[in-house]
Motif scaffolding. Structure first.
Motif, PDB file in Angstrom:
ATOM      1  N   PHE A  86      15.912 -26.169   8.728  1.00  0.00           N
ATOM      2  CA  PHE A  86      14.576 -26.159   8.144  1.00  0.00           C
ATOM      3  C   PHE A  86      13.270 -26.104   9.393  1.00  0.00           C
ATOM      4  CE2 PHE A  86      16.894 -28.246   4.897  1.00  0.00           C
ATOM      5  CZ  PHE A  86      16.222 -27.525   3.903  1.00  0.00           C
ATOM      6  N   GLU A  87      12.372 -25.576   9.248  1.00  0.00           N
ATOM      7  CA  GLU A  87      11.410 -25.099  10.493  1.00  0.00           C
ATOM      8  C   GLU A  87       9.891 -25.335   9.831  1.00  0.00           C
ATOM      9  OE1 GLU A  87      13.926 -21.699  13.013  1.00  0.00           O
ATOM     10  OE2 GLU A  87      11.903 -21.264  11.942  1.00  0.00           O
ATOM     11  N   GLY A  88       8.955 -25.953  10.469  1.00  0.00           N
ATOM     12  CA  GLY A  88       7.661 -26.016  10.008  1.00  0.00           C
ATOM     13  C   GLY A  88       6.716 -25.408  10.902  1.00  0.00           C
ATOM     14  N   CYS A  89       5.525 -25.085  10.549  1.00  0.00           N
ATOM     15  CA  CYS A  89       4.536 -24.434  11.191  1.00  0.00           C
ATOM     16  C   CYS A  89       3.285 -25.345  10.783  1.00  0.00           C
ATOM     17  CB  CYS A  89       4.151 -23.004  10.633  1.00  0.00           C
ATOM     18  SG  CYS A  89       2.766 -22.125  11.200  1.00  0.00           S
ATOM     19  N   GLN A  90       2.617 -25.667  11.915  1.00  0.00           N
ATOM     20  CA  GLN A  90       1.223 -26.201  11.912  1.00  0.00           C
ATOM     21  C   GLN A  90      -0.067 -25.506  11.918  1.00  0.00           C
ATOM     22  OE1 GLN A  90       2.370 -28.254  15.634  1.00  0.00           O
ATOM     23  NE2 GLN A  90       2.567 -30.103  14.591  1.00  0.00           N
ATOM     24  N   GLU A  91       0.328 -24.151  12.029  1.00  0.00           N
ATOM     25  CA  GLU A  91      -1.110 -23.210  12.064  1.00  0.00           C
ATOM     26  C   GLU A  91      -1.519 -22.770  10.523  1.00  0.00           C
ATOM     27  OE1 GLU A  91       0.091 -20.010  14.625  1.00  0.00           O
ATOM     28  OE2 GLU A  91       0.998 -21.329  16.201  1.00  0.00           O
ATOM     29  N   ASN A  92      -2.570 -22.295  10.630  1.00  0.00           N
ATOM     30  CA  ASN A  92      -2.995 -21.669   9.273  1.00  0.00           C
ATOM     31  C   ASN A  92      -2.429 -20.435   8.965  1.00  0.00           C
ATOM     32  OD1 ASN A  92      -4.810 -23.712   9.091  1.00  0.00           O
ATOM     33  ND2 ASN A  92      -6.565 -22.781  10.219  1.00  0.00           N
ATOM     34  N   CYS A 124       8.475 -33.520  13.531  1.00  0.00           N
ATOM     35  CA  CYS A 124       7.598 -32.772  12.925  1.00  0.00           C
ATOM     36  C   CYS A 124       5.984 -33.376  13.160  1.00  0.00           C
ATOM     37  CB  CYS A 124       7.881 -32.687  11.324  1.00  0.00           C
ATOM     38  SG  CYS A 124       7.906 -34.219  10.709  1.00  0.00           S
ATOM     39  N   GLY A 125       6.163 -34.149  14.331  1.00  0.00           N
ATOM     40  CA  GLY A 125       4.792 -34.823  14.277  1.00  0.00           C
ATOM     41  C   GLY A 125       4.465 -35.319  15.670  1.00  0.00           C
ATOM     42  N   ASP A 126       5.117 -34.804  16.764  1.00  0.00           N
ATOM     43  CA  ASP A 126       5.157 -35.163  17.990  1.00  0.00           C
ATOM     44  C   ASP A 126       3.534 -35.093  18.513  1.00  0.00           C
ATOM     45  OD1 ASP A 126       7.853 -35.684  17.887  1.00  0.00           O
ATOM     46  OD2 ASP A 126       8.116 -33.579  18.868  1.00  0.00           O
ATOM     47  N   ASP A 127       2.831 -34.253  18.137  1.00  0.00           N
ATOM     48  CA  ASP A 127       1.528 -34.188  18.672  1.00  0.00           C
ATOM     49  C   ASP A 127       0.561 -34.362  17.640  1.00  0.00           C
ATOM     50  OD1 ASP A 127       1.524 -32.152  16.712  1.00  0.00           O
ATOM     51  OD2 ASP A 127       1.107 -30.385  18.242  1.00  0.00           O
ATOM     52  N   GLY A 128       0.978 -35.066  16.645  1.00  0.00           N
ATOM     53  CA  GLY A 128       0.138 -35.530  15.536  1.00  0.00           C
ATOM     54  C   GLY A 128      -0.634 -34.467  14.444  1.00  0.00           C
ATOM     55  N   ARG A 129      -0.161 -33.412  14.757  1.00  0.00           N
ATOM     56  CA  ARG A 129      -0.536 -32.094  13.871  1.00  0.00           C
ATOM     57  C   ARG A 129       0.101 -32.027  12.605  1.00  0.00           C
ATOM     58  NH1 ARG A 129      -1.654 -26.608  16.696  1.00  0.00           N
ATOM     59  NH2 ARG A 129      -2.340 -26.157  14.832  1.00  0.00           N
ATOM     60  N   PRO A 130      -0.419 -31.825  11.570  1.00  0.00           N
ATOM     61  CA  PRO A 130       0.497 -31.895  10.079  1.00  0.00           C
ATOM     62  C   PRO A 130       0.821 -30.433  10.179  1.00  0.00           C
ATOM     63  CG  PRO A 130      -1.787 -31.743   9.509  1.00  0.00           C
ATOM     64  CD  PRO A 130      -1.579 -32.093  11.352  1.00  0.00           C
ATOM     65  N   LEU A 131       1.599 -30.344   9.224  1.00  0.00           N
ATOM     66  CA  LEU A 131       2.623 -28.947   8.679  1.00  0.00           C
ATOM     67  C   LEU A 131       1.986 -28.464   7.879  1.00  0.00           C
ATOM     68  CD1 LEU A 131       6.296 -29.673   9.164  1.00  0.00           C
ATOM     69  CD2 LEU A 131       4.756 -28.877  10.873  1.00  0.00           C
ATOM     70  N   GLU A 132       1.525 -26.907   7.768  1.00  0.00           N
ATOM     71  CA  GLU A 132       1.101 -26.112   6.779  1.00  0.00           C
ATOM     72  C   GLU A 132       2.143 -25.341   6.013  1.00  0.00           C
ATOM     73  OE1 GLU A 132      -2.038 -25.919   5.899  1.00  0.00           O
ATOM     74  OE2 GLU A 132      -3.065 -26.813   7.320  1.00  0.00           O
ATOM     75  N   PHE A 133       3.375 -24.934   6.540  1.00  0.00           N
ATOM     76  CA  PHE A 133       4.272 -24.150   6.200  1.00  0.00           C
ATOM     77  C   PHE A 133       5.575 -24.629   6.238  1.00  0.00           C
ATOM     78  CE2 PHE A 133       0.734 -21.258   6.861  1.00  0.00           C
ATOM     79  CZ  PHE A 133       0.806 -20.460   5.661  1.00  0.00           C
ATOM     80  N   ILE A 134       6.818 -24.483   5.409  1.00  0.00           N
ATOM     81  CA  ILE A 134       7.894 -24.806   5.682  1.00  0.00           C
ATOM     82  C   ILE A 134       8.964 -23.629   5.458  1.00  0.00           C
ATOM     83  CG2 ILE A 134      10.248 -26.164   4.805  1.00  0.00           C
ATOM     84  CD1 ILE A 134       8.305 -27.882   6.268  1.00  0.00           C
ATOM     85  N   ARG A 135       9.674 -23.443   6.482  1.00  0.00           N
ATOM     86  CA  ARG A 135      10.614 -22.039   6.659  1.00  0.00           C
ATOM     87  C   ARG A 135      11.993 -22.745   6.271  1.00  0.00           C
ATOM     88  NH1 ARG A 135       9.998 -17.585  10.652  1.00  0.00           N
ATOM     89  NH2 ARG A 135      10.684 -19.216  12.202  1.00  0.00           N
TER      90      ARG A 135
END
Length: 215
Positions: A86-92, A124-135
């Motif tokens: 499972f991977e996560g993306c924090q970008e739009n 998934c939250g080391d820099d405090g930014r939430p995720l927009e996508f899950i791969r």
């Protein structure tokens, strides 16, 4: 043939499933397409429906969450899946991903589902930014084909669902007057589709703003 569904399993946490279709989650992309078993079956909340792979491994499922979320847990109900990441993306836009969790699933016998929960922890939250996508990357399987019946994504919602992102940026707006005084107006926004090219097949349609053929 896909296996019969197992008994319903409790969600990872009491938090809502932010990938669910009924709250605005979307299947952004799947690497295999069977019209009888589309990718949307993964997030429709019904384990009797499923997506099935139709090609070689690895297979990929890309989910667009209903809102920005600090993901804590991902639950997967599947058959014949062996190794998954499972991977996560924090970008739009789904460009840069980071690994949230990875596991080898045990095969089931007798027609049951593999039901596994992967907890993401602090990854998934080391820099405090939430995720927009899950791969979801299915790296290997116990058979030539695998099925995914349900994916649930739980965590802390950071923003309200932004439904405007789910529509095309090109729209046609029509205003209808509802009374003689013009006090009430009905505004209807209709997505505008790309024009069909001269030699373009009926399906699949090319995405708006792109051209796979050289002019």
């Amino acid at each position: 043939q896909p296996h019969q569904a197992a008994a319903p399993c409790v969600k990872c946490t009491s938090m809502p499933d932010v990938a669910a279709l009924n709250v605005g989650g979307r299947v952004f992309m799947v690497s295999s397409l069977d019209p009888a078993h589309p990718g949307e079956n993964i997030i429709d909340g019904n384990e009797a429906t499923y997506w099935i792979s139709t090609g070689l491994y690895p297979q990929e499922i890309l989910l667009w969450l209903s809102c920005a979320t600090r993901v804590s847990c991902v639950r997967l109900a599947s058959t014949r899946v062996r190794n998954v990441r499972f991977e996560g993306c924090q970008e739009n836009e789904p460009v840069s991903f980071r690994t949230l969790a990875e596991r080898r699933f045990e095969d089931t016998h007798g027609g049951g589902l593999q039901v596994n929960e992967l907890h993401c922890g602090s990854s998934c939250g080391d820099d405090g930014r939430p995720l927009e996508f899950i791969r979801v990357l299915i790296l290997s399987g116990w058979d030539d084909f695998c099925t995914v019946h349900d994916i649930q994504v739980d965590g802390e919602k950071v923003s309200s669902p932004v439904m405007s992102r789910r529509s095309s940026s090109k729209t046609t707006t029509t205003k209808v007057q509802l009374n003689e005084r013009g006090m009430s107006m009905l505004e209807v926004t209709i997505p505008e589709q790309a024009a069909k090219g001269q030699h373009e097949p009926d399906a699949p349609r090319r995405p708006d703003g792109t051209c796979p053929w050289k002019e």
